[in-house]
Write an enzyme that holds these catalytic residues in place. Structure first.
Site, PDB file in Angstrom:
ATOM      1  N   CYS A 106      14.558  -0.792   4.522  1.00  0.00           N
ATOM      2  CA  CYS A 106      13.834  -1.651   5.478  1.00  0.00           C
ATOM      3  C   CYS A 106      12.899  -2.659   4.827  1.00  0.00           C
ATOM      4  CB  CYS A 106      13.046  -0.782   6.458  1.00  0.00           C
ATOM      5  SG  CYS A 106      14.103   0.385   7.315  1.00  0.00           S
TER       6      CYS A 106
HETATM    7  C1  UGA Z   1       9.454   1.609   7.076  1.00  0.00           C
HETATM    8  C2  UGA Z   1       8.187   1.587   7.954  1.00  0.00           C
HETATM    9  O1  UGA Z   1       7.202   2.482   7.426  1.00  0.00           O
HETATM   10  C3  UGA Z   1       8.516   1.969   9.378  1.00  0.00           C
HETATM   11  O2  UGA Z   1       7.370   1.824  10.199  1.00  0.00           O
HETATM   12  C4  UGA Z   1       9.644   1.059   9.883  1.00  0.00           C
HETATM   13  O3  UGA Z   1       9.987   1.357  11.208  1.00  0.00           O
HETATM   14  C5  UGA Z   1      10.843   1.249   8.982  1.00  0.00           C
HETATM   15  O4  UGA Z   1      10.482   0.828   7.659  1.00  0.00           O
HETATM   16  C6  UGA Z   1      11.982   0.417   9.498  1.00  0.00           C
HETATM   17  O5  UGA Z   1      11.927  -0.818   9.476  1.00  0.00           O
HETATM   18  O6  UGA Z   1      12.951   0.970  10.036  1.00  0.00           O
HETATM   19  P1  UGA Z   1      10.701   3.499   5.665  1.00  0.00           P
HETATM   20  O7  UGA Z   1      11.378   2.359   4.969  1.00  0.00           O
HETATM   21  O8  UGA Z   1      11.542   4.607   6.175  1.00  0.00           O
HETATM   22  O9  UGA Z   1       9.881   2.956   6.929  1.00  0.00           O
HETATM   23  O10 UGA Z   1       9.671   4.145   4.662  1.00  0.00           O
HETATM   24  P2  UGA Z   1       8.128   4.030   4.278  1.00  0.00           P
HETATM   25  O11 UGA Z   1       7.504   5.363   4.441  1.00  0.00           O
HETATM   26  O12 UGA Z   1       7.488   2.886   4.943  1.00  0.00           O
HETATM   27  O13 UGA Z   1       8.227   3.769   2.705  1.00  0.00           O
HETATM   28  C7  UGA Z   1       8.705   2.548   2.181  1.00  0.00           C
HETATM   29  C8  UGA Z   1       8.583   2.496   0.682  1.00  0.00           C
HETATM   30  O14 UGA Z   1       7.250   2.198   0.299  1.00  0.00           O
HETATM   31  C9  UGA Z   1       8.930   3.774  -0.095  1.00  0.00           C
HETATM   32  O15 UGA Z   1       9.713   3.415  -1.220  1.00  0.00           O
HETATM   33  C10 UGA Z   1       7.600   4.312  -0.536  1.00  0.00           C
HETATM   34  O16 UGA Z   1       7.668   5.089  -1.719  1.00  0.00           O
HETATM   35  C11 UGA Z   1       6.859   3.028  -0.783  1.00  0.00           C
HETATM   36  N1  UGA Z   1       5.383   3.127  -0.798  1.00  0.00           N
HETATM   37  C12 UGA Z   1       4.690   3.592   0.255  1.00  0.00           C
HETATM   38  C13 UGA Z   1       4.707   2.682  -1.930  1.00  0.00           C
HETATM   39  O17 UGA Z   1       5.325   2.219  -2.920  1.00  0.00           O
HETATM   40  N2  UGA Z   1       3.357   2.722  -1.958  1.00  0.00           N
HETATM   41  C14 UGA Z   1       2.637   3.194  -0.940  1.00  0.00           C
HETATM   42  O18 UGA Z   1       1.377   3.208  -1.048  1.00  0.00           O
HETATM   43  C15 UGA Z   1       3.319   3.640   0.201  1.00  0.00           C
END
Ligand code: UGA
Length: 456
Positions: free
Chosen positions: A278
């Protein structure tokens, strides 16, 4: 109300299973007969917490799967389009949305009664009206707004907690250009307790992008600050971010003296970058959309640029300890883009492992659920281990990429193995004081006193 959902990926299947759980009759439609068969057996084709239980409870009473679009559309009142919208180059690829729109339109030709079509896939603003609408009207011979409803209802599901997110949403965005469509959507979600925002389709589409762009921006901001901390002796980004999180904009003091941290603070942590299906894709699509609208998205371009380079931080930390990585035994922990999912798309583990292999390192890999993807990505060049202890047993360096809970056991495992490898913490999830040779992204170490060499 009865709903058909086109596309049984994690969004479509979670939507179908959760609507069924709330009492709605659901038909999940997919072109892949194997997926259809699995769902009809009550098996989930995607790894998502809580989904197997929902399928067990609702298949076949309220939820079935089918490859017969015509039948599914005749038997339901509303159809959701929940197919993939990948990036092709730097533009969003609408092939699946377009073909679903045409097929749904053709099926609607034979239906006399009103039917609504709702776009759940993430699409750039204007797509529902300017792409889906003409295809539907042409294929069905019917008019949107008169005998077909058309809307956009983006999802805000996080992989790993998608079922929970769907059943207990923070908001429900209902996009439609006529009251009948909006009323139908409102009725469908009547048993869900969350603020419901009624708006037009383009605004609904934009809300989804703006939400993900904000999260990506927070992450790259934290990473850029962390990288500066790394370059600044004696500053640890973990402490810096704790201080930032405690601002009254991001936290609230509770009467008992504790602090409530806003959930967005979990995106304000230094690490090796964001991945997944995403955030990278949506930010890329928004940038391309801005370019076409003659509105360059300079901030978001930088967000992606910072993210693209972030995995290099992991390699620089290894370089501090090994003059060459050729022949060095390195254990990489985590292949999934984040914990609690088997999804490896755009995972920072991929460029890290590719570079390690290119530099001649011997790589062993562990991931509790996603390691099966390794062969397709790296051929047989990576040594796959099932057990964490086996993965690190002979490693000279251990690199943590995914924040899996079980990696907290590392200090105990090293004690048992009587080993003290270099640990590179790509997620800042470990206690730096419990390792002899710890390196973390955003951890600026003081240079050794004059005349003394840096040691391991
Ligand atoms: C994301 C959004 O969080 C959801 O709200 C949204 O609905 C979804 O995309 C979507 O468009 O369907 P997701 O991609 O499943 O969800 O995962 P996240 O928990 O947001 O993590 C995204 C990435 O960011 C991961 O690789 C995680 O490791 C990374 N991340 C997260 C960081 O590198 N640093 C942080 O501080 C937090």
């Amino acid at each position: 109300m009865r709903a058909s959902i086109v596309g049984t990926g994690y969004v479509g299947l979670v939507t179908g299973a959760c609507l069924a759980e709330k009492g709605c009759g659901v038909v999940c439609v997919d072109i892949d007969p194997e997926r259809v068969a699995r769902v009809n057996h009550g098996e989930s084709p995607v790894h998502e917490d809580g989904l197997p239980e929902l399928l067990r409870r609702n298949v076949p009473v309220r939820l079935t799967a089918s490859a017969d679009w015509q039948r599914a559309i005749m038997d339901t009142d509303v159809t959701f389009i929940a197919v993939g919208t990948p990036l092709r180059g730097d533009e969003i690829d609408l092939t699946a949305v377009e073909s679903a729109s045409t097929t749904i339109g053709e099926a609607l030709r034979a239906k006399d009664s009103y039917h609504a079509v709702i776009v759940k896939s993430t699409v750039i603003p204007g797509t529902t009206d300017s792409v889906v609408r003409p295809l539907l009207e042409r294929a069905s011979g019917r008019k949107v707004g008169r005998d077909i409803g058309l809307g956009a209802n983006p999802e805000f599901l996080t992989e790993g907690t998608a079922v929970e997110d769907f059943l207990h949403p923070d908001r429900i965005v209902l996009g439609g250009n006529d009251d009948r469509t909006l009323d139908l959507l409102e009725n469908l979600y009547r048993d869900f307790e969350a603020p419901k925002l009624r708006t037009n389709t383009q605004t609904a589409e934009m809300i989804k992008y703006a939400s993900n762009a904000l999260l990506a921006t927070m992450i790259s901001f934290a990473n850029e600050i962390g990288n500066l901390c790394s370059a600044t002796g004696g500053v640890d980004a973990v402490d810096v971010m704790r201080g930032v999180h405690l601002s009254r904009y991001l936290s609230a003091a509770l009467p008992n003296g504790n602090h409530f941290l806003a959930p967005i603070t979990s995106f304000l942590e230094s690490g090796c970058g964001f991945g997944g299906s995403c955030l990278p894709k949506d930010v890329g699509a928004l940038i391309a959309y801005g370019r076409r609208a003659n509105q360059p998205m300079r901030l978001l371009e930088s967000v992606l640029q910072v993210n693209k380079q972030q995995h290099q931080q992991v390699l620089s930390l290894l370089d501090k300890h090994f003059p060459s990585l050729a022949g060095v035994r390195i254990a990489v922990l985590g292949l999934a883009f984040k914990p609690d999912t088997d999804d490896v798309r755009e995972s920072p583990a991929i460029p890290v492992i590719r570079e390690l292999l290119a530099r001649g390192a011997h790589v062993s890999l562990h991931d509790p659920v996603a390691s099966g993807e390794s062969r397709g990505l790296f051929g047989g060049d990576v040594h796959l281990c099932c057990e964490l202890k086996d993965t690190v047993r002979r490693a000279e360096a251990v690199v943590v990429i995914t924040r899996w809970k079980e990696y907290e056991q590392l200090p105990a495992i090293f004690a048992e193995l009587n080993r003290e490898p270099v640990v590179v913490d790509g997620r800042r999830m470990l206690d730096k004081h419990r390792f002899a040779h710890y390196e973390g992204i955003g951890l600026g170490t003081l240079p050794p006193p004059a005349g003394q060499k840096a040691s391991l």
